[in-house]
Design an enzyme around this catalytic site. Structure first.
Site, short mmCIF file in Angstrom:
data_model
loop_
_atom_site.label_atom_id
_atom_site.label_comp_id
_atom_site.label_asym_id
_atom_site.label_seq_id
_atom_site.Cartn_x
_atom_site.Cartn_y
_atom_site.Cartn_z
N LYS A 45 0.51 -1.21 0.10
CA LYS A 45 -0.07 -0.05 0.09
C LYS A 45 0.91 1.29 -0.05
CE LYS A 45 -4.09 1.48 2.62
NZ LYS A 45 -4.19 2.53 1.90
N VAL A 50 5.60 0.72 6.48
CA VAL A 50 6.74 -0.14 5.98
C VAL A 50 6.93 0.26 4.59
CG1 VAL A 50 7.33 -2.45 5.74
CG2 VAL A 50 6.29 -1.83 7.82
N CYS A 51 5.79 0.43 3.78
CA CYS A 51 5.85 0.51 2.40
C CYS A 51 6.54 1.79 1.91
CB CYS A 51 4.55 0.53 1.75
SG CYS A 51 3.66 -1.14 1.89
N THR A 52 6.40 2.87 2.75
CA THR A 52 7.21 4.26 2.69
C THR A 52 8.34 4.08 2.95
OG1 THR A 52 4.90 5.39 3.16
CG2 THR A 52 7.04 6.63 3.31
N ALA A 55 9.95 2.19 0.00
CA ALA A 55 10.22 3.20 -1.20
C ALA A 55 11.24 4.16 -1.01
CB ALA A 55 8.67 3.75 -1.50
#
Length: 153
Positions: A45, A50-52, A55
């Protein structure tokens, strides 16, 4: 032992052909990038913690990947607009692809974790074959670290 159908891409497998829209709404056909090394990572997402981190770790290591001749591509089911906003908000310097029905995610054999799609990274060589893969759901930074380790070996 009959004919078991493989559900997950493994090292040595060719990646499937696909075309998705990038964060600018342009068609991105993976076939046009064969002949280059690819880092393809699937993440659940845009804008989640965690995804940020993941990225931003790919963003911060981008020069290294570029020096190794690799293109970084992030994929999830988020919309083109969500990806555009995520990329702008975090100054991401690589391609994000929208896979709205998770068709490409499923073709790579990414398994769901609880109610979220999984997090997995693939290094693909110039011939379109998987040469390295890493699956780890909770530690986004590890994806970049493990990929860098592999490329340095």
């Amino acid at each position: 032992m009959g004919n078991r159908t493989k559900t997950t891409l493994d090292v040595g497998d060719k990646i499937p052909a696909f075309t998705l829209q990038d964060q600018n709404g342009m068609d991105f056909n993976i076939q046009h990038f064969l002949g280059k090394k690819l880092i393809i990572y699937f993440y659940p997402k845009d804008e989640s913690g965690v995804c940020t981190k993941e990225a931003c770790a790919f963003r911060d290591s981008y020069k290294f990947f570029e020096d190794k001749g690799a293109i970084v591509i992030g994929i999830n089911s988020g919309s083109v607009e969500s990806h555009r906003n995520f990329a702008a908000h975090h100054k991401l310097n690589f391609t994000l692809l929208s896979d709205p029905d998770n068709r490409v995610l499923k073709s790579f054999g990414i398994k769901n974790v609880l109610f979220l799609t999984g997090r997995e990274t693939f290094v693909v060589d110039e011939s379109g074959k998987v040469v390295f893969k890493y699956r780890g759901f909770l530690n986004g930074n590890a994806h970049v670290d493990k990929t860098l380790e592999y490329l340095n070996s």
